[in-house]
Scaffold this motif. Structure first.
Motif, mmCIF file in Angstrom:
data_model
loop_
_atom_site.group_PDB
_atom_site.id
_atom_site.type_symbol
_atom_site.label_atom_id
_atom_site.label_comp_id
_atom_site.label_asym_id
_atom_site.label_seq_id
_atom_site.Cartn_x
_atom_site.Cartn_y
_atom_site.Cartn_z
ATOM 1 N N LYS A 155 -7.890 -10.913 11.407
ATOM 2 C CA LYS A 155 -6.516 -11.418 11.395
ATOM 3 C C LYS A 155 -6.226 -12.118 10.076
ATOM 4 N N THR A 156 -4.943 -12.193 9.767
ATOM 5 C CA THR A 156 -4.548 -12.765 8.487
ATOM 6 C C THR A 156 -3.125 -13.283 8.546
ATOM 7 N N ALA A 157 -2.859 -14.312 7.766
ATOM 8 C CA ALA A 157 -1.486 -14.776 7.565
ATOM 9 C C ALA A 157 -0.876 -13.880 6.490
ATOM 10 N N GLY A 158 -0.148 -12.892 6.919
ATOM 11 C CA GLY A 158 0.406 -11.931 5.981
ATOM 12 C C GLY A 158 1.020 -10.766 6.726
ATOM 13 N N ARG A 159 1.231 -9.679 6.017
ATOM 14 C CA ARG A 159 1.889 -8.514 6.574
ATOM 15 C C ARG A 159 0.869 -7.590 7.256
ATOM 16 N N VAL A 160 1.375 -6.614 7.975
ATOM 17 C CA VAL A 160 0.508 -5.649 8.632
ATOM 18 C C VAL A 160 -0.321 -4.884 7.601
ATOM 19 N N GLN A 161 0.279 -4.614 6.445
ATOM 20 C CA GLN A 161 -0.481 -3.918 5.396
ATOM 21 C C GLN A 161 -1.660 -4.762 4.932
ATOM 22 N N ASP A 162 -1.496 -6.080 4.851
ATOM 23 C CA ASP A 162 -2.609 -6.958 4.483
ATOM 24 C C ASP A 162 -3.723 -6.863 5.518
ATOM 25 N N LEU A 163 -3.327 -6.805 6.793
ATOM 26 C CA LEU A 163 -4.306 -6.655 7.871
ATOM 27 C C LEU A 163 -5.025 -5.313 7.747
ATOM 28 N N ARG A 164 -4.251 -4.277 7.507
ATOM 29 C CA ARG A 164 -4.829 -2.926 7.377
ATOM 30 C C ARG A 164 -5.896 -2.899 6.278
#
Length: 604
Positions: A46-55
């Motif tokens: 998980k990450t504080a950011g966009r779905v692309q960051d997660l991807r």
């Protein structure tokens, strides 16, 4: 809130989960995460950011079960540790959750007193620990026992390391829908995450749980009574959620308005009797004649559409009508009139404040119908009758085609109410013809896109704007200000034109443009006087009109076609959408995902 996806089946879970999150990005969020069951352990990314960051952070996994979430912060800042999914201390339970747990502080304090070390600031983490603490024979019973001590709203999906063949889902005040596949099951907070995989869905009701396996599901209530839920088919094409060559969804949805209006009108206009057919109301002519008042309830743009509807009802049916924010109605202990018709307005059909207003009305014996754009949504089910908007899926946070179809639907409601009273056949026929002509007229307004873009660029530097209108133009002005604020972040205020001289006129100066809505009605002279007052104080004026204004009166004039006067608000709203859009574009804003906002507001 904001987006939930779950999968259980025979294929790799991670691609399905991430694709689902991508399709829910329009709902607004600040962090994203995935939990899958891999090698007997729950693996969380998980990450504080966009779905692309997660991807970019995810690694390939053979896992065939998992849950995922995009979060819009309510408890705790946007950070990696506050992002969902959340785990219990033993790393056995993973939870994703939409909604707000109102007694979260008490639950967290109790957990800490029991020696539990909390690692986030969220209300959701408490749920994971509570479920893990339950001594129960099944995950479903553990979730049920934990939720008995929870106050608030939730759409919840739970993954258990020790029960790899199931997911448990629960709903109370926040939407959850199951997707039924062939040897696989899906769950999401919105059908948009499901339609690429299945169109057979099951909508959970408040207070309902579901246990999912790859081969099916069972549903029950919080007190363990079995419920029988039969899948329904959603007639939504998967490509309805694609850009289709457009730059963004707001532009696409503005362009779709002519066809959306045509869908809303199809089969509902009756030239022979000069009226409208709204079979979903389930009200015969005698019941319609018995209505003594109409009140529209909605939030944001739905509230402003309700104001336009109230004007239409009073003009065409001569029945007292008004609109009120549903968020206020639910808290003010309203007097419910048994002779009134209440109209609950919501694009998603899941707006929590509006749903709560409906429930309050039903408790007090009020007659309430829904005006929603999502079949099977909570408000549609709670009301049981109403008007389906037929706008098609709306992805951009800023509502355009759904708002337009709301107003078109209210025009048909007003026509129907008028024709069972004193509206003549000739007047009814005039409105029917006017409604028939709307799609072509909207196309003509949209064709003026380049000139409106020029005007928007000219005034995009302004830090503040006024939007002014009278009677029919007043709710149009309010909606125009709303659009500009939410997607461009330019401060905008709407005022009734006659109120300008009672205080706000003090703010007029050369740096304060005013957008003045001027319908071609018997108040044109009054509106011209308003423009002259603004111009006399050096204020720039953009006129939105279908009237004949004196040359040079306004700095800029955006013209719309002239139709039936009662329908003017529908056409006058369209250029304000374009003005807001192009202002936001000129300022480099993310038009589809404005900051701090979500598409479907399912929390207070």
């Amino acid at each position: 809130m904001c987006g939930i996806v779950g999968y259980l089946g025979g294929r790799q879970a991670t691609p399905v989960l991430v694709e689902g999150l991508h399709r829910l990005e329009y709902r607004g969020y600040d962090s994203a995460g995935v939990a899958v069951l891999d090698g007997g352990e729950i693996v969380v990314t998980k990450t504080a950011g966009r779905v692309q960051d997660l991807r970019d952070l995810l690694v390939d996994s053979p896992a065939t079960v998992g849950v995922a979430h995009t979060r819009w912060a309510t408890h705790g800042v946007a950070s990696d540790r506050n992002a969902h999914p959340h785990l219990d201390a033993g790393l056995r339970i993973a939870v994703v959750h939409n909604g707000i747990i109102e007694n979260a502080e008490q639950l967290r304090a109790r957990l800490q007193a029991d020696g539990v070390e909390l690692v986030s600031e969220t209300d959701t983490e408490a749920l994971a620990h509570l479920i893990a603490q339950q001594r129960a024979d099944s995950l479903e019973d553990a979730v049920r026992a934990a939720l008995r001590g929870v106050e608030g709203t939730y759409g919840l999906v739970v993954l258990d390391r020790d029960r790899p063949d199931e997911l448990v889902v629960a709903r109370n005040g926040s939407p959850v829908v199951l997707g039924v596949g062939d040897g696989e099951m899906f769950v999401a907070s919105d059908v948009s995450a499901l339609v690429h995989h299945t169109q057979r869905v099951v909508f959970l009701d408040d207070g309902e749980l579901a246990t999912l396996t790859a081969t099916g599901y069972r549903t029950s209530t919080l007190d363990a009574r079995s419920t029988s839920k039969v899948p329904t088919t959603v007639a939504v094409a998967a490509d309805a959620y694609e850009l289709g060559g457009h730059e963004d969804f707001m532009r696409k949805e503005m362009a779709e308005q002519p066809e959306a209006i045509a869908r809303a009108l199809r089969g509902r206009l009756d030239e022979r009797f000069a009226t409208a057919h709204l079979g979903g109301l389930a009200l015969d002519p005698m019941a319609l004649r018995a209505i003594r008042r109409v009140k529209f309830l909605g939030c944001g743009s739905a509230y402003y559409a309700g104001q336009m509807g109230a004007v239409l009802v009073e003009e065409l049916a001569r029945v007292p009508a008004d609109a009120e924010p549903a968020s206020e109605f639910r808290y003010r202990n309203p007097v419910v009139d048994p002779d009134a018709l209440y109209v609950a307005v919501s694009q998603s059909g899941e707006t929590l404040d509006t749903l709560a207003a409906v429930q309050e009305l039903r408790r007090k014996g009020g007659r309430v119908i829904g005006a929603v754009n999502v079949v099977g949504s909570a408000i549609a089910r709670e009301c049981g009758s109403g008007v389906f908007l037929h706008a098609g899926p709306e992805v951009s946070v800023a509502s355009t085609k759904a708002l337009t179809n709301m107003t078109v639907s209210f025009a048909m409601l007003a026509l129907l109410l008028g024709r069972v009273r004193d509206l003549s056949a000739a007047a009814g026929g005039r409105i029917v013809a006017g409604l028939r002509g709307l799609p072509g007229q909207v196309e003509r307004v949209l064709a003026d896109d380049a000139d409106i873009a020029r005007i928007a660029k000219r005034y995009a530097h302004a830090r503040h704007m006024f939007f002014l209108g009278r009677v029919r133009g007043w709710p149009v002005a309010r909606e125009g200000a709303q659009k500009l604020k939410e997607i461009s972040y330019v401060h905008a205020e709407a005022y009734q034109s006659a109120e300008l001289k009672h205080g706000p006129l003090a703010l007029i100066d050369p740096d304060m443009p005013s957008v003045v809505v001027v319908p071609a009605d018997d108040l044109v002279a009054k509106n011209i006087a308003t423009i002259e007052q603004v111009k006399a104080r050096g204020g720039p004026v953009i006129a939105i009109t279908n009237a004949d204004l004196p040359d040079g009166l306004a700095d800029e004039v955006i013209r719309v076609p002239r139709g039936e006067p009662e329908l003017d608000p529908i056409l006058l709203t369209i250029p304000l959408q374009l003005l807001a859009y192009h202002t936001a574009a000129a300022l480099g804003r993310d038009v589809d995902r404005p900051r701090n906002l979500a598409k479907s507001v399912t929390v207070e």
